[in-house]
Enzyme design. Structure first.
Site, PDB file in Angstrom:
ATOM      1  N   ASP A  63      27.472-157.810  -9.468  1.00 56.39           N
ATOM      2  CA  ASP A  63      28.489-157.395 -10.660  1.00 56.39           C
ATOM      3  C   ASP A  63      28.747-156.056  -9.767  1.00 56.39           C
ATOM      4  O   ASP A  63      27.919-155.370  -9.400  1.00 56.39           O
ATOM      5  CB  ASP A  63      27.792-156.996 -11.799  1.00 56.39           C
ATOM      6  CG  ASP A  63      28.419-156.055 -12.593  1.00 56.39           C
ATOM      7  OD1 ASP A  63      29.553-155.556 -12.395  1.00 56.39           O
ATOM      8  OD2 ASP A  63      28.107-155.645 -14.099  1.00 56.39           O
ATOM      9  N   SER A 147      47.798-152.374  -7.429  1.00 57.47           N
ATOM     10  CA  SER A 147      48.556-153.090  -8.187  1.00 57.47           C
ATOM     11  C   SER A 147      49.959-152.243  -8.404  1.00 57.47           C
ATOM     12  O   SER A 147      50.086-150.957  -8.006  1.00 57.47           O
ATOM     13  CB  SER A 147      48.142-153.370  -9.459  1.00 57.47           C
ATOM     14  OG  SER A 147      49.195-153.906 -10.624  1.00 57.47           O
ATOM     15  N   TYR A 160      44.524-149.565 -17.791  1.00 50.61           N
ATOM     16  CA  TYR A 160      44.678-150.413 -16.340  1.00 50.61           C
ATOM     17  C   TYR A 160      45.468-149.773 -15.220  1.00 50.61           C
ATOM     18  O   TYR A 160      45.043-149.735 -14.109  1.00 50.61           O
ATOM     19  CB  TYR A 160      45.253-151.773 -16.673  1.00 50.61           C
ATOM     20  CG  TYR A 160      45.489-152.688 -15.590  1.00 50.61           C
ATOM     21  CD1 TYR A 160      44.485-153.462 -15.086  1.00 50.61           C
ATOM     22  CD2 TYR A 160      46.776-152.997 -15.093  1.00 50.61           C
ATOM     23  CE1 TYR A 160      44.520-154.190 -13.865  1.00 50.61           C
ATOM     24  CE2 TYR A 160      46.671-153.812 -13.798  1.00 50.61           C
ATOM     25  CZ  TYR A 160      45.543-154.406 -13.358  1.00 50.61           C
ATOM     26  OH  TYR A 160      45.745-155.146 -12.312  1.00 50.61           O
ATOM     27  N   LYS A 164      44.183-148.440 -11.387  1.00 50.97           N
ATOM     28  CA  LYS A 164      44.857-148.673 -10.204  1.00 50.97           C
ATOM     29  C   LYS A 164      45.306-147.589  -9.631  1.00 50.97           C
ATOM     30  O   LYS A 164      45.455-147.581  -8.339  1.00 50.97           O
ATOM     31  CB  LYS A 164      45.641-149.738 -10.490  1.00 50.97           C
ATOM     32  CG  LYS A 164      45.396-151.234 -11.053  1.00 50.97           C
ATOM     33  CD  LYS A 164      44.215-151.608 -10.004  1.00 50.97           C
ATOM     34  CE  LYS A 164      43.671-152.954 -10.488  1.00 50.97           C
ATOM     35  NZ  LYS A 164      42.843-153.548  -9.506  1.00 50.97           N
TER      36      LYS A 164
END
Length: 264
Positions: A63, A147, A160, A164
């Site tokens: 993980d 991203s 999100y 990034k």
């Protein structure tokens, strides 16, 4: 001779999607590859594909949100494959929804994987590179998953996007801190890639907005200048470039590889 012959790479989130594509491309370009994922079934299948390519591979279940597990994965890769040259911090998850609805649990989970996982990967890679007796000018390469959402904040993908953007910050800072150590740090910024992650993003958009399933995906793809969705292989080719000698003079950058969707 392939540009990565003799190199050892580790790819997190290697069991499917972009991570699988990166691992296979690095192997085709000559690297031996350590495959890391939280689920063993995916990386076992990718390992079999790399065996067919003729490169060495090893797997490790971890993980990436757990610092000790990331360090253990890097140590395993170096021991099992006889060295360590390239760290690809690829593992990541998405979170779709209004910023106003984000819960502490949601934020903690995505931050743990998308940001902490990259941070621990940088730390573990740097520690391993410094252990090794490597006289080369470039002693190691760290490559992080950002991203298009690390360049533009997208509605319904606010948290999100924040993760990034954070990856870009870590990439720039680590590049400055470790240039003198002969370590380059760069990031890749994909767009709309036809993977399971985008299937889930599209479904979540449909549930939240009432759009038909597939509508959000098609809308994003429709904005791509090159006229098609991205594939994992598109991303993997750029990552292989960053891992190879032609990118030795590049550090601290977060390159867009999105077919022409976000322009900088």
């Amino acid at each position: 001779m392939a540009s990565l012959t003799g190199k050892v790479a580790l790819v997190t989130g290697a069991g499917r999607g972009i991570g699988r594509g990166i691992a296979l491309r690095l192997a085709r370009d000559g690297a031996d590859v350590a495959l890391v994922d939280v689920r063993p079934d995916g990386i076992d299948a990718v390992a079999a594909e790399i065996d067919e390519i003729g490169r060495r591979t090893t797997t490790f279940v971890a993980d990436v949100g757990e610092r000790s597990e990331v360090f253990a994965a890097v140590g395993h890769a170096a021991e099992a494959l006889g060295g360590f040259d390239i760290m690809v911090n690829n593992a990541g998850i998405a979170l779709v929804g209004p910023i106003a609805d984000a819960t502490p649990e949601d934020v903690a989970k995505i931050w743990s994987i998308n940001v902490n996982g990259v941070l621990w990967g940088i730390q573990a890679a740097v520690a391993q590179f410094k252990k090794q007796d490597n006289p080369a000018e470039i002693r190691g390469k760290i490559i992080n998953a950002s991203s298009i959402a690390g360049h533009d904040g997208f509605a319904m993908l606010g948290v999100y996007s924040a993760t990034k953007f954070a990856v870009r910050a870590l990439t720039q800072a680590a590049a400055k801190e470790h240039a003198a150590d002969g370590i380059t740090v760069n990031a890749y910024c994909p767009g709309v890639v036809g993977t399971d992650m985008w299937v889930e993003i599209d479904k979540r958009f449909a549930a939240l907005t009432g759009a038909a399933e597939g509508e959000t995906y098609n809308k994003f793809v429709g904005g791509i200048a090159l006229g098609r969705a991205e594939t994992p292989d598109d991303v993997a080719g750029f990552v292989s470039y960053l891992a190879g000698p032609d990118a030795d003079y590049m550090t601290g950058q977060a390159g867009l590889i999105d077919g022409g969707l976000v322009f900088r």
